[in-house]
Design an enzyme around this catalytic site. Structure first.
Site, short mmCIF file in Angstrom:
data_model
loop_
_atom_site.label_atom_id
_atom_site.label_comp_id
_atom_site.label_asym_id
_atom_site.label_seq_id
_atom_site.Cartn_x
_atom_site.Cartn_y
_atom_site.Cartn_z
N ASP A 38 -9.75 -3.77 -5.47
CA ASP A 38 -9.17 -2.94 -4.42
C ASP A 38 -9.82 -1.57 -4.42
OD1 ASP A 38 -7.55 -1.58 -2.62
OD2 ASP A 38 -5.71 -2.52 -3.34
N SER A 77 0.84 -1.19 0.00
CA SER A 77 0.00 0.00 0.00
C SER A 77 0.89 1.25 0.00
CB SER A 77 -0.96 -0.04 1.19
OG SER A 77 -1.99 0.89 1.04
N HIS A 92 -8.07 -4.97 -1.40
CA HIS A 92 -6.83 -4.45 -0.84
C HIS A 92 -6.12 -5.45 0.06
CE1 HIS A 92 -4.21 -1.04 -0.24
NE2 HIS A 92 -4.30 -1.13 1.06
#
Length: 714
Positions: free
Chosen positions: A653, A568, A688
């Protein structure tokens, strides 16, 4: 860290996919199967406009918000097939690592039960099953099945229960279900007396839940369907049609996140509005669900706070005149005016107050000092008699367990270190005695075989960066070992030295595992965060590189065997490091990486953009535009050698859209001047967090480690 199910495509089938996605195969590919050559995405003219100049983005076409475009999907599948072809050469190694990792999981396990009302609540896992089972036990020792997530997951490619809350009378259970990975939840209500769910439900929600005391009203948050931002608090009465849900609060400032919950004592419902530099909390008596919310303290820029209720007063953690936060209090009758707040625990420059838990006779504080997270117990009657929960280890983490009762002298907390599995204790705050409730059982693991240490790297501006290390006993600090270096370094999120059972598959093979506590986190206090964001963001990247140089210079690692990993915002870190210092790394792994910083932050229709102007900057402002552009990994790709790289994402995501890493990899393929592998994997059924099952996640980690180990063996 998300991957699709394994599959192989023949050269003919892959060529057909490739033609659909990107047009004819180039002459250099003639005579070879497409699987032996990396996909090269078609370039299509597209202009990204901004107030400070336009930029060409030839891979913008890979963005499809509907996620249905056949050419885009074919390109992702071609990348997946290319990766599958590459990793087939070390499939046996991957299987071996996977077996090791899963072998360290106690498959039939359960959490430490906690008492709430007449029941003990716990979560169990059964051997061979992917998902948790929520149960409770009555006074007579009888277990009741509340929710088996394995049953929910049947026929689903993804399943996540994001939250679960029982009504005050403990007869109903509200829970939030996401079966796409998009973090858009459906509210379900289960009658715990019959085991049946109500037919009526709400969708498009955040996972937050708060119960009123009437046992028939819940407060939830409705998301904006475009930006997916949490925007509206809805009051819903159980069993009524979805359209009967009533709006009780709407946030018009799209830079704020939103959450609803009950206070620990259950007396109030809270709406928590949180932005990078500002907070506002609204409270409502849980006995009066039709009443009006009151503001605890109006929002102001550079003013943050959180609160819990105890005996008709509010205990508040705040940065009011306190960068490292202090604890204050105010009577409920005086809320709305922060001038009525009085100090309880004053600010200190060398201690960062992370969290707190309130009890009738004690205040428990989770704080950071010297980069470590520890717990301090303060009696309400005499703050001078504060005591710490001690540790014998050099690097460790202590955090609060679930403490749902205020009228007790017993605090439950979890202790962990790089060599100590998660251990739950009950600590008697009156006597100082503690009871071991459970240590997570880790099969095929012997803590006595490993050592931890801390070292400090000097950054290019002289700042000392703490580093946590793990290695096997007998490790020789002679510069021959491979290194796996992890960091995050954003949002004030600290990378604590928790136990991680998977990492021993690398450590047992001679790796040193390093956690770089770089600026952008809060390991060393609030200023540590401030020095790693906005116009100081570059410190995050240079700190990471400086840690690498330090570990090599101090002979913890071989200079040609250094591997980095981040996900991320940590994937942004990997992208920036790849551009800035590629020569320091044999390989980098970037999971769900945020790499197209400027284009994303210019687009306010993308989830998280507006909320994060105070983290990265608003590119409509020229200084921030220029600064972000100077480090944005996608924009700074250049003609140079790059390390070997593994990049992963999830098609659904909602935090970092799949097209950011897709475009980044496509651009890297046309710019990199090396022959190192560049692999890109999209899991087509997740978001995610990657796959939702516990074993599926372990398989993904095994694939990452095998990618690294194969490179070490070259």
């Amino acid at each position: 860290m998300a991957f699709k199910n394994r599959f192989q495509l023949s050269g003919l089938a892959l060529t057909a996919l490739w033609l659909t996605a990107c047009g004819p195969i180039t002459p250099a590919q003639n005579g070879q199967t497409a699987a032996s050559n990396p996909p090269v995405a078609e370039q299509r003219p597209y202009v990204v406009e901004s107030p400070h100049g336009n930029r060409q983005d030839p891979y913008y076409w890979l963005r499809d918000d509907s996620r249905t475009d056949p050419e885009m999907l074919a390109y992702l599948e071609a990348e997946n097939a290319y990766y599958d072809s590459y990793r087939a050469d070390y499939a046996e190694l991957t299987a071996q690592v996977e077996q090791e990792i899963i072998g360290r999981i106690k498959q039939d396990d359960s959490s430490v039960p906690y008492q709430k009302g007449d029941y003990l609540y716990s979560v169990k896992y059964e051997a061979g099953k992917e998902y948790p089972i929520h149960v409770r036990t009555d006074k007579d020792g009888n277990d009741q099945l509340m929710l088996d997530v394995n049953v929910l997951a049947e026929g689903q490619s993804y399943m996540n229960v994001g939250n679960l809350e029982v009504s005050p009378n403990q007869n109903l259970m509200a829970y939030m279900v996401d079966n796409t990975g998009r973090r858009q939840y459906e509210l379900r209500i289960r009658n715990l007396e019959t085991g049946e769910d109500y037919a009526q439900t709400l969708t498009g929600l955040s996972p937050a839940i708060a119960w009123a005391k009437d046992n028939k009203t819940v407060f939830v948050i409705e998301n904006d369907p475009q930006t997916l931002l949490s925007t509206r608090v809805m009051k819903y009465r159980i069993g009524e049609p979805a359209e009967s849900a009533e709006l009780v609060y709407e946030e018009t400032d799209n830079t704020f996140y939103m959450w609803v919950n009950n206070t620990t004592d259950g007396e109030y419902i809270q709406i928590n509005l949180d932005q990078t530099v500002s907070t506002e909390v609204h409270v409502l008596d849980a006995d009066s669900p039709d009443g009006e919310f009151q503001v605890l303290a109006p929002r102001e820029r550079d003013f943050q706070y959180s609160a819990d209720h105890l005996d008709d007063r509010w205990i508040i953690r705040t940065d009011l005149n306190a960068p490292n936060f202090q604890i204050m209090t105010v009577a409920h009758s005086d809320i709305g005016d922060k001038s009525k707040w009085t100090p309880l625990i004053e600010h200190r420059n060398d201690v960062f107050i992370q969290d707190f838990t309130v009890f009738t006779n004690y205040l428990a504080i989770n704080e950071r000092s010297d980069g470590l997270r520890r717990i301090r117990i303060v009696p309400w009657e005499n703050a001078d008699q504060a005591q710490f929960i001690a540790s014998d280890e050099e690097a460790y983490v202590t955090v609060f367990e679930r403490n749902v009762q205020q009228n007790t002298d017993v605090l439950r907390y979890t202790y962990s270190s790089l060599t100590t599995p998660s251990t739950v204790y009950a600590y008697n705050m009156a006597t100082g005695e503690q009871e071991l409730l459970k240590q997570t059982e880790v099969p095929n693991f012997d803590a006595s075989l490993y050592e931890t240490a801390r070292t400090w790297a000097t950054a290019n501006d002289g700042t000392k960066i703490p580093v946590s290390l793990l290695y096997k006993k007998g490790f020789k600090q002679d510069g021959s070992a491979p290194l796996y270096q992890y960091a995050y370094g954003s949002y004030g999120s600290s990378s604590d030295p928790y136990f991680r059972s998977t990492i021993f598959s690398l450590v047992d093979r001679g790796f040193v595992y390093a956690i770089a506590h770089i600026r952008g986190g809060q390991e060393m206090g609030r200023q540590w965060y401030e020095d790693g964001k906005l116009l100081k963001k570059i410190n995050t990247f240079t700190d990471y590189i400086d840690v690498t140089e330090h570990l090599v210079a101090e002979k913890y690692a071989h200079p040609d065997k250094v591997f980095g990993m981040g996900g991320s915002a940590g994937g942004l870190l990997m992208g920036a490091v790849a551009n800035m210092a590629p020569e320091h790394y044999r390989g980098l792994v970037a999971h769900v990486p945020f790499v197209d910083v400027v284009t994303t932050m210019l687009d306010e229709s993308i989830p998280l953009t507006t909320n994060e102007f105070d983290e990265w900057g608003n590119p409509k402002n020229q200084p921030y535009y220029d600064y972000m552009l100077s480090y944005s990994p996608y924009d700074q790709v250049k003609k140079q050698d790059y390390p070997a790289m593994l990049v992963t994402t999830g098609l659904h995501d909602s935090q970092v859209q799949y097209f950011e890493p897709a475009k980044w990899v496509a651009k890297l393929r046309t710019h990199k001047t090396d022959a190192n592998p560049l692999m890109y994997k999209t899991i087509m059924t997740a978001g995610h967090g990657g796959s939702s099952g516990r074993f599926a996640r372990m398989k993904e980690i095994a694939e990452e480690y095998a990618f690294i180990l194969d490179l070490v063996q070259d």
